[in-house]
Write a protein that holds these residues in place. Structure first.
Motif, PDB file in Angstrom:
ATOM      1  N   UNK A   1       0.795  -1.222   0.000  1.00  0.00           N
ATOM      2  CA  UNK A   1       0.000   0.000   0.000  1.00  0.00           C
ATOM      3  C   UNK A   1       0.822   1.264   0.000  1.00  0.00           C
ATOM      4  N   UNK A   2       2.082   1.167   0.415  1.00  0.00           N
ATOM      5  CA  UNK A   2       2.925   2.348   0.574  1.00  0.00           C
ATOM      6  C   UNK A   2       3.683   2.655  -0.710  1.00  0.00           C
ATOM      7  N   UNK A   3       3.341   3.747  -1.359  1.00  0.00           N
ATOM      8  CA  UNK A   3       4.011   4.110  -2.609  1.00  0.00           C
ATOM      9  C   UNK A   3       5.330   4.836  -2.351  1.00  0.00           C
ATOM     10  N   UNK A   4       5.655   5.075  -1.090  1.00  0.00           N
ATOM     11  CA  UNK A   4       6.910   5.762  -0.804  1.00  0.00           C
ATOM     12  C   UNK A   4       8.029   4.757  -0.522  1.00  0.00           C
ATOM     13  N   UNK A   5       8.035   3.664  -1.242  1.00  0.00           N
ATOM     14  CA  UNK A   5       9.099   2.674  -1.110  1.00  0.00           C
ATOM     15  C   UNK A   5       9.642   2.358  -2.508  1.00  0.00           C
ATOM     16  N   UNK A   6      10.818   1.742  -2.576  1.00  0.00           N
ATOM     17  CA  UNK A   6      11.381   1.421  -3.889  1.00  0.00           C
ATOM     18  C   UNK A   6      10.450   0.493  -4.680  1.00  0.00           C
ATOM     19  N   UNK A   7      10.498   0.606  -5.989  1.00  0.00           N
ATOM     20  CA  UNK A   7       9.672  -0.215  -6.868  1.00  0.00           C
ATOM     21  C   UNK A   7       9.856  -1.693  -6.554  1.00  0.00           C
ATOM     22  N   UNK A   8      11.095  -2.122  -6.306  1.00  0.00           N
ATOM     23  CA  UNK A   8      11.349  -3.548  -6.059  1.00  0.00           C
ATOM     24  C   UNK A   8      10.696  -4.047  -4.770  1.00  0.00           C
ATOM     25  N   UNK A   9      10.391  -3.157  -3.852  1.00  0.00           N
ATOM     26  CA  UNK A   9       9.728  -3.553  -2.612  1.00  0.00           C
ATOM     27  C   UNK A   9       8.217  -3.333  -2.682  1.00  0.00           C
ATOM     28  N   UNK A  10       7.772  -2.482  -3.581  1.00  0.00           N
ATOM     29  CA  UNK A  10       6.351  -2.182  -3.732  1.00  0.00           C
ATOM     30  C   UNK A  10       5.585  -3.405  -4.243  1.00  0.00           C
ATOM     31  N   UNK A  11       6.195  -4.114  -5.193  1.00  0.00           N
ATOM     32  CA  UNK A  11       5.553  -5.314  -5.731  1.00  0.00           C
ATOM     33  C   UNK A  11       5.790  -6.486  -4.805  1.00  0.00           C
ATOM     34  N   UNK A  12       4.732  -7.248  -4.581  1.00  0.00           N
ATOM     35  CA  UNK A  12       4.804  -8.375  -3.648  1.00  0.00           C
ATOM     36  C   UNK A  12       4.433  -9.655  -4.380  1.00  0.00           C
ATOM     37  N   UNK A  13       4.059 -10.670  -3.633  1.00  0.00           N
ATOM     38  CA  UNK A  13       3.676 -11.944  -4.238  1.00  0.00           C
ATOM     39  C   UNK A  13       4.858 -12.585  -4.930  1.00  0.00           C
ATOM     40  N   UNK A  14       4.615 -13.123  -6.116  1.00  0.00           N
ATOM     41  CA  UNK A  14       5.662 -13.830  -6.837  1.00  0.00           C
ATOM     42  C   UNK A  14       6.767 -12.920  -7.357  1.00  0.00           C
TER      43      UNK A  14
ATOM     44  N   UNK B   1      11.736   5.261  -6.263  1.00  0.00           N
ATOM     45  CA  UNK B   1      10.575   5.274  -5.373  1.00  0.00           C
ATOM     46  C   UNK B   1       9.315   5.166  -6.212  1.00  0.00           C
ATOM     47  N   UNK B   2       8.408   4.321  -5.771  1.00  0.00           N
ATOM     48  CA  UNK B   2       7.149   4.135  -6.492  1.00  0.00           C
ATOM     49  C   UNK B   2       6.386   5.448  -6.589  1.00  0.00           C
ATOM     50  N   UNK B   3       6.478   6.266  -5.569  1.00  0.00           N
ATOM     51  CA  UNK B   3       5.770   7.549  -5.575  1.00  0.00           C
ATOM     52  C   UNK B   3       6.266   8.459  -6.704  1.00  0.00           C
ATOM     53  N   UNK B   4       7.495   8.261  -7.148  1.00  0.00           N
ATOM     54  CA  UNK B   4       8.053   9.067  -8.227  1.00  0.00           C
ATOM     55  C   UNK B   4       7.580   8.552  -9.587  1.00  0.00           C
ATOM     56  N   UNK B   5       7.532   7.215  -9.757  1.00  0.00           N
ATOM     57  CA  UNK B   5       7.165   6.663 -11.062  1.00  0.00           C
ATOM     58  C   UNK B   5       5.655   6.511 -11.249  1.00  0.00           C
TER      59      UNK B   5
END
Length: 180
Positions: free
Chosen positions: A15-28, A62-66
């Protein structure tokens, strides 16, 4: 030694978009992030995450940037165009090239520029391709192997991005290359 990983994001996200893209995506996607983390210890690794929402983002951004929101969708054509350009750019410098994509994205990106990728490929580099068997069967690996490249393939079944045997084989090849 430079390594590039190309993979799609995942439908499961934090849920937190203020984290790196690689950590934003979960699951597989965790398999891809874990592989990236292991490669960072041995190489100058770069993670390229593909999305119809924002095109191609770096794993450390950061996901918030992209994040572009609903109005900013780049769509599948825009994503494929960006991905083809980044694949070709990366191939020239990559000692390790890892491409783990779904069938349709693989066709729209890798297959579209395969001959150019092979031509750009750094001699004696390591290539790991994870895609559906039908996609892999359409590629000719002879010219890549003629450049002294190591080619590893994973016939993607279901949602697994890379199999554990292929992953171990890849990491061993990278370790051997790093100790040369």
């Amino acid at each position: 030694m430079q390594a590039h990983i190309f993979a799609e994001g995942s439908n499961t996200t934090g849920g937190d978009r203020d984290q790196p893209v690689k950590e934003y995506y979960e699951g597989l996607f965790g398999m891809v992030a874990g592989l990236y983390d292991e490669l960072v210890e041995m190489t100058d690794a770069r993670l390229h995450v593909l999305s119809e929402e924002y095109g191609v983002a770096r794993g450390e951004e950061r996901m918030s940037v992209v994040y572009t929101g609903e109005q900013g969708l780049v769509g599948s054509d825009g994503m494929a165009e960006q991905a083809r350009a980044e694949l070709l750019d990366a191939a020239a410098d990559a000692d390790v090239m890892i491409i783990l994509l779904s069938s349709s994205v693989f066709q729209d990106t890798v297959e579209e520029v395969w001959d150019e990728l092979v031509e750009a490929a750094k001699p004696e580099s390591i290539w790991c391709l994870g895609a559906a068997r039908s996609s892999l069967d359409r590629l000719d690996f002879e010219d890549l192997e003629a450049k002294g490249c190591t080619v590893l393939t994973y016939q993607r079944v279901g949602v697994a991005r890379i199999g554990s045997d292929t992953r171990e084989e890849l990491l061993e090849a990278v370790k051997r290359k790093g100790s040369q």
